[in-house]
Design an enzyme around this catalytic site. Sequence first.
Site, short mmCIF file in Angstrom:
data_model
loop_
_atom_site.label_atom_id
_atom_site.label_comp_id
_atom_site.label_asym_id
_atom_site.label_seq_id
_atom_site.Cartn_x
_atom_site.Cartn_y
_atom_site.Cartn_z
N HIS A 76 -16.77 -27.18 47.62
CA HIS A 76 -15.53 -26.42 47.44
C HIS A 76 -14.33 -27.37 47.53
O HIS A 76 -13.39 -27.29 46.73
CB HIS A 76 -15.37 -25.35 48.53
N ARG A 113 -21.70 -25.49 38.93
CA ARG A 113 -22.59 -26.53 39.46
C ARG A 113 -23.72 -26.83 38.49
O ARG A 113 -24.06 -27.95 38.24
CB ARG A 113 -23.19 -26.07 40.80
P1 ADP Z 1 -18.41 -16.59 45.27
O1 ADP Z 1 -19.12 -15.67 46.20
O2 ADP Z 1 -17.17 -16.05 44.68
O3 ADP Z 1 -19.29 -17.27 44.25
P2 ADP Z 1 -18.37 -19.06 46.67
O4 ADP Z 1 -17.67 -19.38 47.92
O5 ADP Z 1 -19.86 -19.17 46.68
O6 ADP Z 1 -17.85 -17.68 46.25
O7 ADP Z 1 -17.84 -20.00 45.51
C1 ADP Z 1 -16.50 -19.99 45.10
C2 ADP Z 1 -16.38 -20.84 43.85
O8 ADP Z 1 -16.71 -22.19 44.18
C3 ADP Z 1 -17.33 -20.46 42.73
O9 ADP Z 1 -16.68 -20.69 41.50
C4 ADP Z 1 -18.49 -21.39 42.88
O10 ADP Z 1 -19.14 -21.63 41.65
C5 ADP Z 1 -17.75 -22.64 43.36
N1 ADP Z 1 -18.62 -23.49 44.15
C6 ADP Z 1 -19.43 -23.16 45.17
N2 ADP Z 1 -20.09 -24.22 45.64
C7 ADP Z 1 -19.69 -25.27 44.88
C8 ADP Z 1 -20.04 -26.65 44.83
N3 ADP Z 1 -20.97 -27.17 45.61
N4 ADP Z 1 -19.41 -27.41 43.94
C9 ADP Z 1 -18.51 -26.88 43.09
N5 ADP Z 1 -18.15 -25.59 43.05
C10 ADP Z 1 -18.74 -24.80 43.94
#
Ligand code: ADP
Length: 176
Positions: free
Chosen positions: A20, A93
């Site tokens: 994130h 991802r």
């Molecule tokens: P949600 O439940 O909305 O998917 P997340 O917290 O899992 O919330 O993810 C928020 C955003 O961050 C999403 O767009 C997800 O694809 C992205 N994301 C999550 N983990 C990663 C990562 N390791 N690298 C890049 N983006 C990520």
Amino acid sequence: MSQKVVAVYPGSFDPITNGHLDLVERGSKLFGELIVAVLRNSGKNPLFSVEERVEMMREATRPWANVKVDSFDGLLVDYAAQKKAKVILRGLRAVSDFENEMQMALMNRKLDGNLEIVFMMPGVAYTYLSSRLVREVVQLGGNVRGLVPPLVSKRLHAKLDGDRVKSTASPSTRTR
Ligand code: ADP
């Protein structure tokens, strides 16, 4: 276009991972202002409360002056309009993310034709990283150093180590 572009990066962030933060850093370079928006009405039975997630995100994003942290519920397009944001930032991802993200992106665009949904890829070291995996690894006693900010690791252990002690305190393990 000389106007500052405001982008919203929405998610559950339960908890924040370095994946994130990789995206936050990339987004902060691209947009005039980046609002990290923690979803409130998640039906996902979260590990951390919204307040805890916002607090951890504020701490972790301190290095970037143009990054703000907020929470929201209801429709993302309404929140974006309220913040005068023209862009929604999401992370991709792997191919497995694509279908769900495409559905959401097209629905959001249908709801508000003025919004652009921008996808960014994290550094390759973070492509396998998810909040769910991080929670599971800590719950099972594994090490997530380098995968989440130190503050998050501390909070995860504070929340989950007690659970593990309880669940492993069966008679057979106690005598070992
Ligand atoms: P949600 O439940 O909305 O998917 P997340 O917290 O899992 O919330 O993810 C928020 C955003 O961050 C999403 O767009 C997800 O694809 C992205 N994301 C999550 N983990 C990663 C990562 N390791 N690298 C890049 N983006 C990520």
